[in-house]
Design an enzyme around this catalytic site. Structure first.
Site: not given
Length: 483
Positions: A282, A285, A313, A348, A366, A389
């Site tokens: 993580e 990431w 959208w 998360n 988003w 996102w």
């Protein structure tokens, strides 16, 4: 010969330990630690409300730590270059040191500041204080930036890098006279209403609190991290993200603490337990997020995958408001959004659930979700926020496939199997039996009445039919893919 004076320009590195700019300045002579509040220089992303709350308390803590060393934090507000020029004239400093940032606006500002300082004959140096691997140091065999996490992280782990953290200085030499500093309240970082009331019950900002939290995590939580991190009903995550964002901890400190508690990590291999291994991934990431932001700076606003520029959208201020306030009629979504509003945080797993709901069930963009998170998360981080996102929306690097649509009911069963999380944050459903808690609209009328629930009155009807919304989202994606 007089002792030289160095200004240490602090930003998202609000700590004394493993602080390369501060350490280098301390070895040179007198040190003047400075924080300049310049939100106008952050481009389209000045700090949001929750971030400002954290910043206020982190600056307060840092000043206390510095005073224990006989130093102090000088606070100013204004244009960075103007403030540095003033301080150089007031103090006779001959050098300015800082730790690098990697957001697009910060990079441009830092280049301009450095060029101006050097042109004045002032020594100007920047250091890596916030990443294990700076974005330009990791490249594919084709000399291009990575866009997929797994090969990126393998390349990182195969790189010879020192993850040792540096100790805090034992003393700092002060200037003969301190320049003036703004009172902390004059930075106007705290909200004018009581929105932040529960923040004080949830968080303690500052490096000492960060180090305590890190010790608690590696001693008590990390071993089960791989199993517990996706649970919303208890604290199975590290909760280190705001400390890491504001630089109250460095990733090197985190890496060293996990190694120490779990065993040494040889290059390219791991003898860590599964929980520690998953946790350090993580951290990886986060490194990947900064790699992407540096190489693809437009992704803060635009999808990395070009085809999503044409995605249809929907627009609905009413539906966006219902999502923001936790009034969607889907209990796991509403619980998470209310936790976010109250505490500036959510785990998360629930971040992915609510993001999927916004972008797939409601088909709202988003970018609107990213803006809301930016204003309400205490750990709002431009690189992580953008990656998260775009990943959930399916439009970014290493993105989840668009057909992966989180089912709120199934996710609630996994993240909150006993319903404790929903009951805490959606108290109007607290006495509803667990069988009906995740989908109250399916409960028999007598069960709803016994629990005091009136759908559409005490708790909203669901905004959408999830299965119909999923089909509509996938159909929209197919049209874009085939156009």
């Amino acid at each position: 010969m007089s002792t030289p004076t160095t200004i240490v320009w602090l930003r998202q590195d609000l700590r004394l330990a493993d602080q390369p700019a501060l350490r280098r300045a301390a070895s040179r002579g007198r040190v003047i630690p400075v924080y300049i509040y310049a939100p106008e220089e952050e481009g389209d992303w000045p700090p949001g409300g929750a971030s400002r709350w954290w910043l206020h308390h982190s600056l307060e803590s840092l000043d206390e730590q510095l005073r224990q060393l006989g130093s102090r934090l000088i606070r100013r507000r204004g244009t960075t270059q103007d403030i540095l020029n003033e301080l150089l004239e007031e103090t006779g400093a001959t050098a300015v040191y800082w730790n690098r940032r990697y957001e697009p606006a910060a990079i441009e500002r830092d280049k301009t500041v450095k060029a101006a300082l050097l042109a004045m004959g002032v020594q100007a140096e920047s250091f890596n204080g916030s990443l294990l691997y700076e974005p330009w140091t990791i490249r594919t065999k084709q000399d291009a930036p990575y866009q997929v996490f797994t090969p990126f992280w393998k390349a990182c782990l195969a790189t010879e890098t020192v993850h040792e953290s540096l100790p805090a200085p034992r003393e700092l030499v002060s200037p003969p006279k301190w320049p003036k500093s703004l009172p902390l309240d004059e930075l106007e970082l705290l909200p004018s209403n009581s929105w932040d009331a529960q923040f004080y019950e949830t968080w303690q900002a500052g490096a000492p609190a960060a180090e305590r939290r890190l010790r608690q995590f590696v001693n008590e939580t990390v071993r089960r991290y791989h199993e517990d991190r996706d649970r919303a009903d208890f604290d199975g995550s590290s909760r280190l993200s705001p400390h890491l964002h504001f630089g109250e901890l460095s990733p090197r400190q985190i890496w060293a603490a996990v190694e120490k508690s779990s065993g040494k990590v040889p290059a390219g291999k791991s003898k860590l337990g599964q929980g520690a291994e998953v946790f350090l991934k993580e951290v990886g990431w986060r490194e990947f997020a900064y790699h992407l932001l540096y190489h693809f700076p437009s992704t803060t606003k635009e999808p990395l995958r070009e085809q999503f520029r044409r995605f249809p959208w929907r627009r609905s201020a009413t539906e966006l408001w219902s999502w923001q306030r936790g009034q969607t009629g889907f209990p796991i979504v509403d619980a998470a959004m209310r936790q976010l509003w109250a505490t500036g945080y959510m785990p998360n797993r629930t971040r992915m659930i609510v993001a999927s709901f916004l972008t797939k069930d409601l088909r709202l963009s988003w970018q609107q979700g990213a803006r809301w998170f930016w204003d309400t998360l205490v750990d709002a981080d431009l690189a992580n926020n953008t990656l998260g996102w775009q990943w959930t929306a399916g439009c970014g690097a290493d993105a989840a496939p668009y057909f992966r649509v989180f089912n709120p009911t199934m996710q609630a069963e996994k993240a909150d199997p006993h319903g404790d999380y929903i009951r805490r944050w959606v108290p109007e459903l607290a006495t509803l039996p667990t069988k009906w808690l995740r989908e109250p609209w399916t409960a028999p009328a007598e069960e709803l009445a016994a629990a005091g629930v009136k759908l559409g009155e005490t708790y909203p009807q669901p905004m959408v039919d999830h299965h119909e919304a999923r089909d509509a989202a996938l159909a929209a994606y197919e049209r874009v893919k085939n156009s």
